[in-house]
Write a protein that holds these residues in place. Structure first.
Motif, PDB file in Angstrom:
ATOM      1  N   THR A  87      10.844   4.604  -4.598  1.00  0.00           N
ATOM      2  CA  THR A  87      11.005   3.955  -3.290  1.00  0.00           C
ATOM      3  C   THR A  87      12.350   4.312  -2.663  1.00  0.00           C
ATOM      4  N   ARG A  88      13.322   4.738  -3.499  1.00  0.00           N
ATOM      5  CA  ARG A  88      14.646   5.071  -2.977  1.00  0.00           C
ATOM      6  C   ARG A  88      14.943   6.569  -3.013  1.00  0.00           C
ATOM      7  N   LEU A  96       4.879  11.430  14.374  1.00  0.00           N
ATOM      8  CA  LEU A  96       6.104  11.373  13.579  1.00  0.00           C
ATOM      9  C   LEU A  96       5.693  11.263  12.116  1.00  0.00           C
ATOM     10  N   GLU A  97       6.187  12.192  11.302  1.00  0.00           N
ATOM     11  CA  GLU A  97       5.857  12.216   9.872  1.00  0.00           C
ATOM     12  C   GLU A  97       7.067  11.824   9.042  1.00  0.00           C
ATOM     13  N   VAL A  98       6.818  11.065   7.993  1.00  0.00           N
ATOM     14  CA  VAL A  98       7.853  10.747   7.004  1.00  0.00           C
ATOM     15  C   VAL A  98       7.492  11.474   5.712  1.00  0.00           C
ATOM     16  N   TRP A  99       8.432  12.298   5.235  1.00  0.00           N
ATOM     17  CA  TRP A  99       8.259  13.039   3.982  1.00  0.00           C
ATOM     18  C   TRP A  99       9.229  12.482   2.948  1.00  0.00           C
ATOM     19  N   LYS A 100       8.806  12.469   1.702  1.00  0.00           N
ATOM     20  CA  LYS A 100       9.631  11.859   0.661  1.00  0.00           C
ATOM     21  C   LYS A 100       9.684  12.783  -0.556  1.00  0.00           C
ATOM     22  N   GLN A 101      10.838  12.775  -1.207  1.00  0.00           N
ATOM     23  CA  GLN A 101      11.044  13.653  -2.363  1.00  0.00           C
ATOM     24  C   GLN A 101      10.279  13.151  -3.589  1.00  0.00           C
ATOM     25  N   LYS A 103       0.827  -1.206   0.000  1.00  0.00           N
ATOM     26  CA  LYS A 103       0.000   0.000   0.000  1.00  0.00           C
ATOM     27  C   LYS A 103       0.866   1.263   0.000  1.00  0.00           C
ATOM     28  N   LEU A 104       2.016   1.235   0.705  1.00  0.00           N
ATOM     29  CA  LEU A 104       2.897   2.393   0.715  1.00  0.00           C
ATOM     30  C   LEU A 104       3.650   2.529  -0.608  1.00  0.00           C
ATOM     31  N   VAL A 105       4.062   1.403  -1.172  1.00  0.00           N
ATOM     32  CA  VAL A 105       4.753   1.434  -2.467  1.00  0.00           C
ATOM     33  C   VAL A 105       3.828   2.011  -3.523  1.00  0.00           C
ATOM     34  N   ASN A 106       2.574   1.592  -3.536  1.00  0.00           N
ATOM     35  CA  ASN A 106       1.613   2.105  -4.513  1.00  0.00           C
ATOM     36  C   ASN A 106       1.345   3.589  -4.297  1.00  0.00           C
ATOM     37  N   LYS A 107       1.307   4.003  -3.027  1.00  0.00           N
ATOM     38  CA  LYS A 107       1.093   5.412  -2.731  1.00  0.00           C
ATOM     39  C   LYS A 107       2.259   6.254  -3.235  1.00  0.00           C
ATOM     40  N   MET A 108       3.472   5.748  -3.085  1.00  0.00           N
ATOM     41  CA  MET A 108       4.641   6.475  -3.581  1.00  0.00           C
ATOM     42  C   MET A 108       4.588   6.629  -5.097  1.00  0.00           C
ATOM     43  N   LYS A 109       4.238   5.561  -5.780  1.00  0.00           N
ATOM     44  CA  LYS A 109       4.149   5.630  -7.248  1.00  0.00           C
ATOM     45  C   LYS A 109       3.093   6.638  -7.678  1.00  0.00           C
TER      46      LYS A 109
END
Length: 413
Positions: A50-51, A65-70, A38-44
């Protein structure tokens, strides 16, 4: 062993296990365990690899706690948010070893700070004390983000949460990120929150942290963080080549890039207006609360004064006023007690009747003497059986007891 929520994304082999800790122990390789689909699909869906690089934000008061991604455009977007299981201490920075305070500030996390063999399932060291902390002689060690949901100065997550958080960091390092930043903040640094905490002893420290918070809110990119003159500075570019920032030294000539400085000025102008409004709002609420408290205190004082006056009156009269009988028969407490045999009015009535009967006997048998110790030999005449009843019946007092109902007695009198 502490039971926690069961992971939904673990394999079928977890069925029948009673607790999440047991379930997580069954992960073949927790260090390399992939992020859930579910997280991989959300990233796409959000144009993230993913990296791609990450950053994290921690808010004590909100417990998040929040995780932010580029993303592909270089800006960051939130990809996951976790409820912090436990953090110790109170709002404010950590000062010394043993104060059980969770740190606040900006911390760099390098690959060597990741601990795959943590006794708290998985963890990473926050790098406290950093150069800012050391410049203020702050001490402490082993301040981490970890699993096991227990804290003595750390930010503790559940094991299932830290499995994902660790996975985000692991994949970002595999993608080439040198370090990621953790912003550990007391709360979301909105105008309203800052106004609410404006009297806190750490307010000036928080104003400094807010500059970095604002830079991220404005650009959606992690700020460049340096320390000089024993303070944090953000997104400062030295004007002299090869100039460096030293925590205990004067800051080198530096400034924000022009476009960022212009945007930051406009952002801060609006924020300041919101802050002034928020302060006025809290001042009004505080004044209203103070007035309400004073009104309650005044009402309580008046009530206490009335009670004191009442007690004084009772004391001066020797006690509460007696009950006034109604029609000489009924008491104020229970009117029916006046005619109920055995009650005080009924007993008094019976005594009166007995006294009348004795008086009639005395009149009928004049000269008769009641035997006492002094005249024990004097014979006691027998009362005249004809006279005593006549005299007794001549009176108007009713009998002490009667078979008639009380209402008939009343009406007959």
């Amino acid at each position: 062993m502490r039971p926690i929520r069961t992971l939904r994304f673990l394999p079928v082999l977890l069925l029948g296990l009673s607790g999440c800790q047991d379930a997580l122990d069954s992960v073949a390789n927790k260090v390399e365990h992939p992020l859930p689909a579910k997280l991989v699909n959300k990233m796409k869906a959000n144009d993230m690899s993913t990296r791609s690089p990450i950053m994290m934000r921690i808010f004590k008061e909100e417990g998040v706690l929040e995780v932010w991604k580029q993303k592909g455009n270089g800006r960051y977007d939130i990809i996951a948010s976790y409820e912090i299981c436990k953090w110790s201490g109170k709002l404010g920075p950590k000062f010394k070893e043993g104060d059980r305070q969770a740190p606040e500030g900006y911390y760099r996390i390098y690959p060597y700070q990741m601990n795959p063999n943590s006794s708290y399932y998985l963890s990473f060291n926050m790098g406290f004390p950093n150069s800012y902390d050391r410049s203020h002689n702050r001490t402490g060690s082993n301040l981490m983000v970890h699993g096991a949901c227990s804290s003595a100065g750390c930010y503790s997550m559940t094991d299932e949460q830290v499995l994902e958080i660790y996975g985000f960091a692991r994949d970002a390092f595999k993608g080439g990120q040198e370090y990621f930043i953790v912003e550990a903040l007391p709360f979301r640094m909105t105008a309203e929150n800052m106004a609410r905490h404006r009297d806190n002893e750490h307010f000036e420290f928080w104003k400094m942290l807010k500059t970095g918070y604002d830079n991220f809110e404005l650009t959606r990119r992690p700020p460049k963080v340096d320390v000089c003159e024993r303070r944090y500075v953000f997104n400062q570019v030295p004007q002299v080549e090869n100039a460096s920032f030293q925590a205990n030294a004067a800051c080198p000539p530096a400034s924000m890039p022009a476009t960022l400085a212009s945007a930051y000025y406009a952002y801060q102008k609006t924020w300041n207006q919101d802050f002034i409004k928020a302060v006025a709002k809290f001042d009004r609420e505080e004044a209203t609360q103070i007035a309400a408290n004073e009104a309650r205190a005044e009402a309580e004082a008046r009530r206490a004064e009335r009670e004191a006056e009442k007690a004084a009156r009772l004391a001066s009269t020797g006690g509460p006023a007696p009950a006034v009988p109604v029609l000489g028969l009924f008491s104020t407490g229970n009117p029916l007690k006046a005619l109920v045999p055995g009650s005080e009015p009924a007993a008094a009535n019976a005594n009166a009747q007995q006294a009348a009967a004795q008086a009639a006997q005395t009149e009928a048998g004049a000269g008769q003497v009641t035997p006492t110790a002094a005249n024990a030999d004097v014979p006691v005449p027998t009362p005249n059986p004809e006279v005593a009843p006549q005299v007794a019946n001549a009176g108007s007092a009713p009998a002490a007891q009667s078979d008639k109902p009380f209402w008939k007695i009343w009406s007959s009198n």
